[in-house]
Design a protein around this motif. Sequence first.
Motif, mmCIF file in Angstrom:
data_model
loop_
_atom_site.group_PDB
_atom_site.id
_atom_site.type_symbol
_atom_site.label_atom_id
_atom_site.label_comp_id
_atom_site.label_asym_id
_atom_site.label_seq_id
_atom_site.Cartn_x
_atom_site.Cartn_y
_atom_site.Cartn_z
ATOM 1 N N SER A 125 5.867 -0.160 -11.285
ATOM 2 C CA SER A 125 7.026 -0.860 -11.851
ATOM 3 C C SER A 125 8.238 0.056 -11.963
ATOM 4 C CB SER A 125 6.686 -1.430 -13.227
ATOM 5 O OG SER A 125 5.746 -2.464 -13.118
ATOM 6 N N ALA A 126 8.023 1.273 -12.437
ATOM 7 C CA ALA A 126 9.136 2.210 -12.597
ATOM 8 C C ALA A 126 9.753 2.562 -11.242
ATOM 9 C CB ALA A 126 8.675 3.466 -13.322
ATOM 10 N N LEU A 127 8.914 2.748 -10.242
ATOM 11 C CA LEU A 127 9.415 3.089 -8.911
ATOM 12 C C LEU A 127 10.225 1.933 -8.322
ATOM 13 C CD1 LEU A 127 9.627 4.941 -6.471
ATOM 14 C CD2 LEU A 127 7.422 4.065 -5.705
ATOM 15 N N VAL A 128 9.692 0.718 -8.409
ATOM 16 C CA VAL A 128 10.410 -0.437 -7.868
ATOM 17 C C VAL A 128 11.712 -0.659 -8.632
ATOM 18 C CG1 VAL A 128 10.304 -2.943 -7.525
ATOM 19 C CG2 VAL A 128 8.338 -1.514 -6.932
ATOM 20 N N GLU A 129 11.689 -0.491 -9.945
ATOM 21 C CA GLU A 129 12.912 -0.632 -10.742
ATOM 22 C C GLU A 129 13.974 0.370 -10.301
ATOM 23 O OE1 GLU A 129 14.458 -0.274 -15.369
ATOM 24 O OE2 GLU A 129 12.313 -0.195 -14.945
ATOM 25 N N ASP A 183 2.055 9.429 -5.737
ATOM 26 C CA ASP A 183 2.501 10.765 -5.319
ATOM 27 C C ASP A 183 3.614 11.295 -6.221
ATOM 28 O OD1 ASP A 183 0.707 10.643 -3.229
ATOM 29 O OD2 ASP A 183 2.207 10.174 -1.699
ATOM 30 N N GLU A 184 4.474 10.392 -6.715
ATOM 31 C CA GLU A 184 5.589 10.799 -7.579
ATOM 32 C C GLU A 184 5.195 10.855 -9.049
ATOM 33 O OE1 GLU A 184 9.051 8.409 -6.897
ATOM 34 O OE2 GLU A 184 9.168 8.948 -4.776
ATOM 35 N N ARG A 236 0.831 -1.215 0.000
ATOM 36 C CA ARG A 236 0.000 0.000 0.000
ATOM 37 C C ARG A 236 0.856 1.252 0.000
ATOM 38 N NH1 ARG A 236 -3.531 -2.663 2.989
ATOM 39 N NH2 ARG A 236 -2.565 -2.105 4.961
ATOM 40 N N ARG A 237 1.885 1.249 0.850
ATOM 41 C CA ARG A 237 2.756 2.426 0.957
ATOM 42 C C ARG A 237 3.500 2.699 -0.350
ATOM 43 N NH1 ARG A 237 6.624 1.923 5.768
ATOM 44 N NH2 ARG A 237 7.104 4.036 5.134
ATOM 45 N N ILE A 238 4.019 1.644 -0.982
ATOM 46 C CA ILE A 238 4.791 1.846 -2.205
ATOM 47 C C ILE A 238 3.883 2.260 -3.358
ATOM 48 C CG2 ILE A 238 4.842 -0.525 -3.098
ATOM 49 C CD1 ILE A 238 7.864 1.793 -2.934
ATOM 50 N N LYS A 239 2.654 1.732 -3.391
ATOM 51 C CA LYS A 239 1.693 2.156 -4.419
ATOM 52 C C LYS A 239 1.361 3.638 -4.261
ATOM 53 C CE LYS A 239 -0.687 -2.178 -5.432
ATOM 54 N NZ LYS A 239 -1.991 -2.877 -5.374
ATOM 55 N N HIS A 240 1.127 4.058 -3.025
ATOM 56 C CA HIS A 240 0.824 5.474 -2.774
ATOM 57 C C HIS A 240 2.017 6.362 -3.130
ATOM 58 C CE1 HIS A 240 -3.187 5.304 -1.094
ATOM 59 N NE2 HIS A 240 -2.837 4.194 -0.454
ATOM 60 N N ARG A 241 3.226 5.900 -2.844
ATOM 61 C CA ARG A 241 4.423 6.678 -3.179
ATOM 62 C C ARG A 241 4.538 6.845 -4.693
ATOM 63 N NH1 ARG A 241 9.399 7.860 -0.638
ATOM 64 N NH2 ARG A 241 8.099 7.791 1.218
#
Length: 55
Positions: A36-40, A30-31, A22-27
């Motif tokens: 996928s791009a954020l985790v990469e 927000d960005e 949930r936190r990473i999806k929200h981040r």
Amino acid sequence: MLASDSGSKVQFNIYLPPTLVRRIKHRAIDEGSSLSALVERVLADYLNAAPEAGR
């Protein structure tokens, strides 16, 4: 970035705690980025900062 070097991508599944997902999806939202791009980016940053162990 590592995955973008060849221009191709592969899918893999991992299991994470729901609160972390949930936190990473929200981040990502927000960005203005995809999940996928954020985790990469995060994984590439981690590997680029880590000592070259075992290479």
